[in-house]
Write a protein that holds these residues in place. Structure first.
Motif: not given
Length: 67
Positions: A3-7
């Motif tokens: 969720k934090d890195c989007g990947i």
């Protein structure tokens, strides 16, 4: 982390002393629902380090300072 890195992460790469604990590594893999990578790459890294030992020899420079 996904969720934090989007990947979306497909594997967890680990190193250090805790990687000797196979139960801990399996627990992390099970909780994260992803593969934990370290053993194979770490073994290859150690092999590369051993092969590189002693390949550089110090040569004196013109000013008398060794590299």
């Amino acid at each position: 982390m996904n969720k934090d890195c989007g990947i979306p992460l497909s594997e967890l790469q680990v190193d250090g002393g805790m990687t000797n604990n196979k139960i801990l590594m399996q627990l992390q893999a099970d909780i994260l629902c992803i593969q934990v990578e370290s053993e194979y790459r770490y073994a290859r890294w150690k092999k590369a380090v051993m092969k590189s030992m002693g390949w550089e020899i110090s040569e004196p420079q013109a000013n008398g300072i060794d590299k």
